[in-house]
Design an enzyme around this catalytic site. Structure first.
Site, PDB file in Angstrom:
ATOM      1  N   ASN A   7       0.874  -1.181   0.000  1.00 11.57           N
ATOM      2  CA  ASN A   7       0.000   0.000   0.000  1.00 11.57           C
ATOM      3  C   ASN A   7       0.908   1.228   0.000  1.00 11.57           C
ATOM      4  OD1 ASN A   7      -1.737   2.089   0.562  1.00 11.57           O
ATOM      5  ND2 ASN A   7      -2.697   1.109   2.328  1.00 11.57           N
ATOM      6  N   ARG A  98      -2.611  -2.110  -3.418  1.00  6.55           N
ATOM      7  CA  ARG A  98      -3.787  -1.276  -3.192  1.00  6.55           C
ATOM      8  C   ARG A  98      -3.747  -0.124  -4.186  1.00  6.55           C
ATOM      9  NH1 ARG A  98      -4.806   3.624   0.838  1.00  6.55           N
ATOM     10  NH2 ARG A  98      -7.043   3.770   0.529  1.00  6.55           N
ATOM     11  N   HIS A 187     -12.919   3.028   0.319  1.00  5.48           N
ATOM     12  CA  HIS A 187     -12.887   2.070   1.444  1.00  5.48           C
ATOM     13  C   HIS A 187     -13.542   0.734   1.080  1.00  5.48           C
ATOM     14  CE1 HIS A 187     -12.784   5.451   4.710  1.00  5.48           C
ATOM     15  NE2 HIS A 187     -11.559   5.012   4.475  1.00  5.48           N
ATOM     16  N   HIS A 216     -17.479   2.352   8.298  1.00  6.19           N
ATOM     17  CA  HIS A 216     -16.028   2.382   8.526  1.00  6.19           C
ATOM     18  C   HIS A 216     -15.653   3.742   9.108  1.00  6.19           C
ATOM     19  CE1 HIS A 216     -11.749   1.433   7.780  1.00  6.19           C
ATOM     20  NE2 HIS A 216     -11.681   2.749   7.725  1.00  6.19           N
ATOM     21  N   GLY A 220     -10.228   8.318   7.834  1.00  5.01           N
ATOM     22  CA  GLY A 220     -11.289   8.626   6.874  1.00  5.01           C
ATOM     23  C   GLY A 220     -12.512   7.822   7.304  1.00  5.01           C
ATOM     24  N   ARG A 249     -11.495  16.062   7.824  1.00  2.00           N
ATOM     25  CA  ARG A 249     -12.310  16.430   6.652  1.00  2.00           C
ATOM     26  C   ARG A 249     -13.728  16.777   7.074  1.00  2.00           C
ATOM     27  NH1 ARG A 249     -11.028  11.019   3.590  1.00  2.00           N
ATOM     28  NH2 ARG A 249      -8.773  11.159   3.567  1.00  2.00           N
ATOM     29  N   ASP A 291      -8.242  13.226  17.083  1.00  6.31           N
ATOM     30  CA  ASP A 291      -8.190  11.869  17.614  1.00  6.31           C
ATOM     31  C   ASP A 291      -9.307  11.668  18.633  1.00  6.31           C
ATOM     32  OD1 ASP A 291      -7.511   9.546  19.159  1.00  6.31           O
ATOM     33  OD2 ASP A 291      -5.531   9.633  18.236  1.00  6.31           O
ATOM     34  N   ARG A 293      -9.752   9.424  20.816  1.00  4.95           N
ATOM     35  CA  ARG A 293      -9.290   9.113  22.182  1.00  4.95           C
ATOM     36  C   ARG A 293      -9.084  10.396  22.982  1.00  4.95           C
ATOM     37  NH1 ARG A 293      -4.891   5.172  19.788  1.00  4.95           N
ATOM     38  NH2 ARG A 293      -5.075   6.841  18.290  1.00  4.95           N
ATOM     39  N   ILE A 340     -11.983   4.078  15.035  1.00  4.75           N
ATOM     40  CA  ILE A 340     -13.043   4.637  15.893  1.00  4.75           C
ATOM     41  C   ILE A 340     -14.188   3.627  16.034  1.00  4.75           C
ATOM     42  CG2 ILE A 340     -14.691   6.534  16.162  1.00  4.75           C
ATOM     43  CD1 ILE A 340     -12.770   8.210  14.308  1.00  4.75           C
ATOM     44  N   GLY A 341     -14.602   3.062  14.900  1.00 10.85           N
ATOM     45  CA  GLY A 341     -15.721   2.104  14.918  1.00 10.85           C
ATOM     46  C   GLY A 341     -15.437   0.898  15.801  1.00 10.85           C
ATOM     47  N   GLU A 342     -14.175   0.461  15.840  1.00 11.35           N
ATOM     48  CA  GLU A 342     -13.822  -0.724  16.620  1.00 11.35           C
ATOM     49  C   GLU A 342     -13.595  -0.407  18.093  1.00 11.35           C
ATOM     50  OE1 GLU A 342     -10.455  -2.550  14.582  1.00 11.35           O
ATOM     51  OE2 GLU A 342     -11.501  -2.206  12.693  1.00 11.35           O
ATOM     52  N   GLU A 393      -7.976  -4.883   5.828  1.00 13.32           N
ATOM     53  CA  GLU A 393      -7.949  -4.577   4.399  1.00 13.32           C
ATOM     54  C   GLU A 393      -6.837  -5.340   3.675  1.00 13.32           C
ATOM     55  OE1 GLU A 393      -9.121  -0.205   3.814  1.00 13.32           O
ATOM     56  OE2 GLU A 393      -8.704  -0.330   5.953  1.00 13.32           O
TER      57      GLU A 393
END
Ligand code: ADP
Length: 410
Positions: A7, A98, A187, A216, A220, A249, A291, A293, A340-342, A393
């Site tokens: 990647n 990728r 994504h 996701h 991003g 963004r 971030d 966190r 973030i999602g996880e 990924e």
């Protein structure tokens, strides 16, 4: 076979070696042999990190002037007598690359030949910050390993199944015809991974039989509406700027704001682009961090702007979940992935709480204690079930590489 996944970004090269095969994919017995990141390419000292399972990471800061040198460094790391994982580079049997943008050319991963390389180049205009580096990565690697197959796996290809009414902007139709201006989505590998994991691990049902919203949330962020394994809609558009609020963004805004601000602040197109991509989102709203966190900690200490940023981020995501639930005519499953999602209990809670009228019964306790491999966060019997799915990924890229090669050998 040992597949090298590559990647290549503007100043970094991420890589991983995965031992896999068609049987290993079926039986879930793929093996991750080692992965690394070369960052700050072109600066006086790059950072190199290489990790093998069960060993301390190898870290170094050599000067690496360009992408060609970085890719040679990858081979050096992999074959290093002490901390390498291969005796010889010839053990690599294929490379999966990728590639961010495949335009309307590619709805699947493909083995790269001259025609494919030309089409990746043709998409430079659509992804000027990514495709040139992705292609360069292929060219350098192909020179080093000309006799093995190189496969391109596109971020956009999964979303090529979107119907026209979802991918067109309501601009004059000629704009689409002349300039390829439409929604592409990104994504794709992560959204596909979530569908695969729902099918195989979490709900054990063929993808043809379910509708899912895949979310996701990383640096991003994007969300997709997937029916029968096929993407029907997604929040990122012509570029990855559209849709959800992200780390830096802005996501969706009234396009008239762009014109208004360029006049008011007397800024150039380039500056406006930088504002929307680098100084907006969580960073812009909070004024302190991109971030989650850090923002969560600040919020817990009473920082109102941090709280505002997190609330706006979650609210936008929640709106899209509702929109895609309707777009799909009722989703069966929702999946969260990305940093973030996880990991962010609070964001997931803000996105899904009090949605019982939509059939989503969040279990706050389950949401707080998701096991490392992922798990369900809705209550038993919830009409719509939600899951946390740690995304991978690189694994999707390695799998596509194996499948593409198998197809040509048939
Ligand atoms: P990328 O999209 O670059 O792959 P990631 O998916 O790793 O990025 O997501 C990075 C983001 O995930 C970070 O900016 C941070 O906001 C968030 N994140 C990572 N770990 C946690 C955590 N434990 N709790 C909350 N957010 C986290």
């Amino acid at each position: 076979m040992k597949v090298l996944v590559l990647n290549v970004g503007s100043s970094s090269v991420k890589f991983e070696v995965i031992e896999t095969s068609l049987e290993a994919i079926e039986n879930n017995t793929e093996q991750k042999l080692g992965r690394g990141l070369i960052d700050k390419i072109g600066m006086t000292s790059a950072t190199v990190k290489f990790t093998r399972p069960g060993a301390e990471p190898f870290v170094d800061t050599p000067p690496i002037w360009d992408h060609a040198a970085a890719i040679k460094q990858v081979i050096k790391l992999l074959t290093h007598p002490e901390h390498g994982i291969l005796k010889d580079a010839s053990e690599i049997e294929a490379v999966g690359h990728r590639v961010v943008h495949g335009g309307e050319y590619f709805s699947k991963s493909v083995i790269i030949d001259d025609d494919v390389a030309a089409k990746i180049k043709d998409c430079f205009e659509l992804a000027p910050l990514h495709n040139p580096h992705n292609l360069k990565g292929f060219q350098v690697m192909h020179n080093l390993m000309p006799d093995i197959p190189h496969v391109a796996v596109f971020d956009t290809s999964f979303h090529q199944t979107m119907p026209r009414h979802a991918f067109l902007y309501a601009l004059p139709y000629s704009v689409y015809q002349k300039h390829k201006v439409r929604r592409y989505g990104f994504h794709g590998t992560s959204h596909r991974y979530m569908i695969f994991s729902l099918e195989r691990k979490f709900v054990k049902k063929p993808r043809a039989e379910f509708k899912a919203i895949t979310v996701h949330l990383g640096n991003g962020c994007s969300i997709a509406a997937v029916d029968g394994g096929k993407s029907q809609d997604t929040s990122m558009g012509f570029t990855p700027l559209e849709g959800l609020i992200m780390g830096t963004r802005c996501g969706d805004i009234d396009p008239a704001v762009v014109l208004y601000l360029m006049g008011k602040e007397e800024i150039s197109m380039h500056e406006m682009n930088t504002m929307m991509n680098k100084f907006s989102g969580l960073q812009g709203l909070s004024g302190s961090s991109n971030d989650v966190r850090e923002l969560t900690e600040q919020m817990q200490q009473g920082n109102e702007r941090a709280e505002l940023a997190l609330r706006a981020f979650a609210y936008r995501t929640r709106k899209y979940v509702g929109a895609y639930h309707a777009a799909l005519g009722g989703a069966h499953y929702i999946a969260f992935a990305g940093g973030i999602g996880e990991n962010s209990v609070i964001v997931r809670e803000m996105v899904l709480e009090n949605l019982e009228p939509l059939g989503i019964h969040l279990d706050k306790e389950r949401n707080r204690s998701v096991p490392p491999g992922g798990g369900e966060i809705t209550k038993d019997g919830s009409p719509v079930r939600a899951f946390v799915i740690p995304t991978d990924e690189e694994l999707v890229i390695a799998r596509d590489t194996v499948r593409c090669i198998a197809k040509t050998q048939k």
